[in-house]
Design a protein around this motif. Structure first.
Motif, short mmCIF file in Angstrom:
data_model
loop_
_atom_site.label_atom_id
_atom_site.label_comp_id
_atom_site.label_asym_id
_atom_site.label_seq_id
_atom_site.Cartn_x
_atom_site.Cartn_y
_atom_site.Cartn_z
N VAL A 136 4.59 4.54 -12.55
CA VAL A 136 4.44 5.70 -11.50
C VAL A 136 3.67 5.02 -10.51
O VAL A 136 2.43 4.67 -10.59
CB VAL A 136 3.71 7.03 -12.20
CG1 VAL A 136 3.51 7.84 -10.88
CG2 VAL A 136 4.63 7.44 -12.88
N MET A 137 3.85 4.68 -9.31
CA MET A 137 3.37 3.93 -8.01
C MET A 137 3.18 4.79 -7.03
O MET A 137 4.03 5.47 -6.36
CB MET A 137 4.25 2.62 -7.77
CG MET A 137 4.59 1.79 -9.03
SD MET A 137 6.01 0.48 -8.61
CE MET A 137 5.99 -0.21 -10.14
N LEU A 163 7.43 -5.75 -5.67
CA LEU A 163 8.05 -4.42 -5.88
C LEU A 163 9.45 -4.46 -4.75
O LEU A 163 10.46 -3.91 -4.92
CB LEU A 163 7.41 -3.03 -5.41
CG LEU A 163 8.07 -1.57 -5.41
CD1 LEU A 163 8.56 -1.61 -6.75
CD2 LEU A 163 6.97 -0.65 -5.12
N LYS A 164 9.13 -4.75 -3.70
CA LYS A 164 10.44 -4.97 -2.74
C LYS A 164 11.26 -5.99 -3.31
O LYS A 164 12.64 -5.55 -3.10
CB LYS A 164 9.87 -5.79 -1.41
CG LYS A 164 10.68 -6.12 -0.25
CD LYS A 164 10.24 -6.44 0.97
CE LYS A 164 11.14 -6.60 2.19
NZ LYS A 164 12.11 -7.72 1.94
N SER A 177 -0.19 2.23 -1.44
CA SER A 177 -0.38 0.79 -1.53
C SER A 177 0.78 0.16 -0.49
O SER A 177 0.58 -0.98 -0.38
CB SER A 177 0.42 0.61 -3.10
OG SER A 177 1.31 0.95 -3.18
N GLY A 178 1.82 1.17 0.04
CA GLY A 178 2.89 0.45 0.46
C GLY A 178 3.74 0.02 -0.32
O GLY A 178 3.69 0.22 -1.73
N VAL A 234 -0.24 -2.03 -7.85
CA VAL A 234 1.36 -1.80 -7.64
C VAL A 234 1.98 -3.31 -7.70
O VAL A 234 2.98 -3.51 -8.26
CB VAL A 234 1.59 -1.17 -6.39
CG1 VAL A 234 3.25 -1.17 -6.40
CG2 VAL A 234 1.15 0.29 -6.36
N GLU A 235 1.32 -4.11 -7.09
CA GLU A 235 1.99 -5.72 -7.21
C GLU A 235 1.97 -5.93 -8.58
O GLU A 235 2.94 -6.43 -9.06
CB GLU A 235 0.94 -6.55 -6.18
CG GLU A 235 1.53 -8.03 -6.49
CD GLU A 235 2.88 -8.33 -5.99
OE1 GLU A 235 3.50 -9.37 -6.08
OE2 GLU A 235 3.44 -7.67 -5.12
N LYS A 236 0.80 -5.92 -9.34
CA LYS A 236 0.53 -6.39 -10.56
C LYS A 236 1.67 -5.63 -11.55
O LYS A 236 2.22 -6.19 -12.58
CB LYS A 236 -0.80 -5.98 -11.19
CG LYS A 236 -1.20 -6.42 -12.72
CD LYS A 236 -2.40 -6.11 -13.07
CE LYS A 236 -2.87 -6.44 -14.69
NZ LYS A 236 -4.12 -5.99 -14.94
N ALA A 237 1.86 -4.29 -11.26
CA ALA A 237 2.43 -3.57 -12.08
C ALA A 237 4.36 -3.83 -11.95
O ALA A 237 5.04 -4.06 -12.73
CB ALA A 237 2.69 -1.80 -11.64
#
Length: 273
Positions: A145-146, A157-158, A151-152, A89-92
Motif C-alpha cells: 500500500v503506497m 514504481l514507474k 511520495s509521488g 515507496v522506491e524501496k517497496a
C-alpha cells in the motif's frame, strides 16, 4: 476505487424467486370463493434492475449454498507493507520488482492485483482529488500500500507500472490507469478488467460487476465496503490501520479473483442449428 456496489442480476433473480414462492403459498391458502385478485409484478427501479439477456437462470453453487446464510468476510492473511515517503515507496517497488522477476522465471504470465484510492468530492463543481493511494498484491503473502499523494511515483514504481509484461488486474482498472496517467503522467500498461474476464469465463451476458459482487459470486465471500472508509480522506498525512487493511484487501481480492477465473474452463460454444 470501487464507488458503486449495485445488486447483480443473479441476486435480483434470487430475490424474485423467493418472493414468487411466498406468493404461490399464499395463493393456495386463499378462499377460492373470493374473486381472485389481479397479480402485479413488483418492479425495482430501472437504475438498479437490468433485464437479463437470457431467459434461463440458475443459482451458482455459492448462491445456492448461501441463500439464507450470511457470507463470511474475505480476509487477507498476509503482511501489508505501507509506505508513504519517496524513499519508502522506491524501496517497496524495488522489492516488489525482485519478487515479480523471480516469478517470471516460473510462469509465462505474472499477474498483480491493482487498485487506487482518492479523496472524493461531494461539492458540485469541485473535482475529486488526485490518486492518493496505490495498492498492489501479487500473492497471498504480501500486499503493498503506497501513499503516492505524498511520495509521488518514484522511478522503480514507474518502471513497474509501464512494464506491459506484468499484467495488472482489477475491476474498472482501465479508468484507474487513465486517472494515474492524468494525475502523474505515468502510463499504466498491461491492464485487464476482471469484469471482462468474468463475463467471458462465466459465459453469460455482459454484467456490470463490482469487486464485491464478483467476490460473492466466485468465492462465496463478502468484501466489506464501509462508506466511512471507502469515501474517507485518503490524502491524510498517515493512513489509519483500517484504511491500510481496506486498501490491501482490495488489491488481494483482485489478484485472488483473477486466479479463480483463470482456473475455470472456457465456456463451450453451442453449435449452430
Amino acid at each position: 476505487m470501487d464507488l458503486q456496489e449495485p445488486l447483480t442480476d443473479q441476486e435480483l433473480q434470487t430475490i424474485e424467486a423467493i418472493e414468487a414462492s411466498f406468493t404461490k403459498k399464499r395463493s393456495t391458502r386463499a378462499d377460492h370463493t373470493q374473486e381472485p385478485r389481479r397479480r402485479t409484478r413488483r418492479h425495482l427501479p430501472s437504475s438498479v434492475l437490468a433485464s437479463p439477456s437470457s431467459p434461463s437462470f440458475s443459482l451458482s453453487p455459492c448462491q445456492a449454498a448461501n441463500l439464507r446464510m450470511k457470507y463470511q468476510t474475505l480476509s487477507f492473511g498476509g503482511q501489508i507493507l505501507y509506505s508513504r515517503t519517496s524513499v519508502e515507496v522506491e524501496k517497496a517497488a524495488v522489492e516488489l520488482l525482485q519478487v515479480l522477476e523471480a516469478k517470471k522465471k516460473e510462469t509465462d504470465q505474472v499477474a498483480i492485483g491493482f487498485d487506487i484510492e482518492w479523496r472524493p468530492s461531494f461539492r458540485r463543481g469541485v473535482l475529486p482529488g488526485k490518486a492518493a493511494v496505490m495498492q498492489i498484491c501479487g500473492d497471498t503473502g504480501h500486499c503493498y500500500v503506497m501513499h503516492i499523494i505524498h511520495s509521488g511515483i518514484p522511478p522503480s514504481l514507474k518502471f513497474l507500472l509501464e512494464d506491459s509484461s506484468l499484467l495488472k488486474v482489477g475491476v474498472g482498472i482501465v479508468n484507474d490507469a487513465a486517472k494515474v496517467s492524468k494525475d502523474y503522467n505515468v502510463c499504466v500498461k498491461g491492464v485487464e478488467d476482471l469484469r471482462c474476464r468474468a463475463n467471458q469465463k462465466l459465459g453469460g451476458s455482459s454484467q456490470k460487476w463490482s469487486l464485491a459482487s464478483l467476490t460473492e459470486t466466485l468465492v462465496c465471500k463478502e468484501l466489506p465496503k464501509p462508506n466511512k472508509i471507502r469515501l474517507g480522506n485518503w490524502e491524510a498525512d498517515v493512513l489509519t490501520k483500517e484504511k491500510i487493511q481496506y486498501a490491501g484487501t482490495d488489491a488481494f481480492a483482485s489478484w485472488h479473483l483473477y486466479q479463480v477465473l483463470e482456473s475455470l474452463p472456457d465456456p463451450v460454444l453451442e453449435a449452430a442449428d
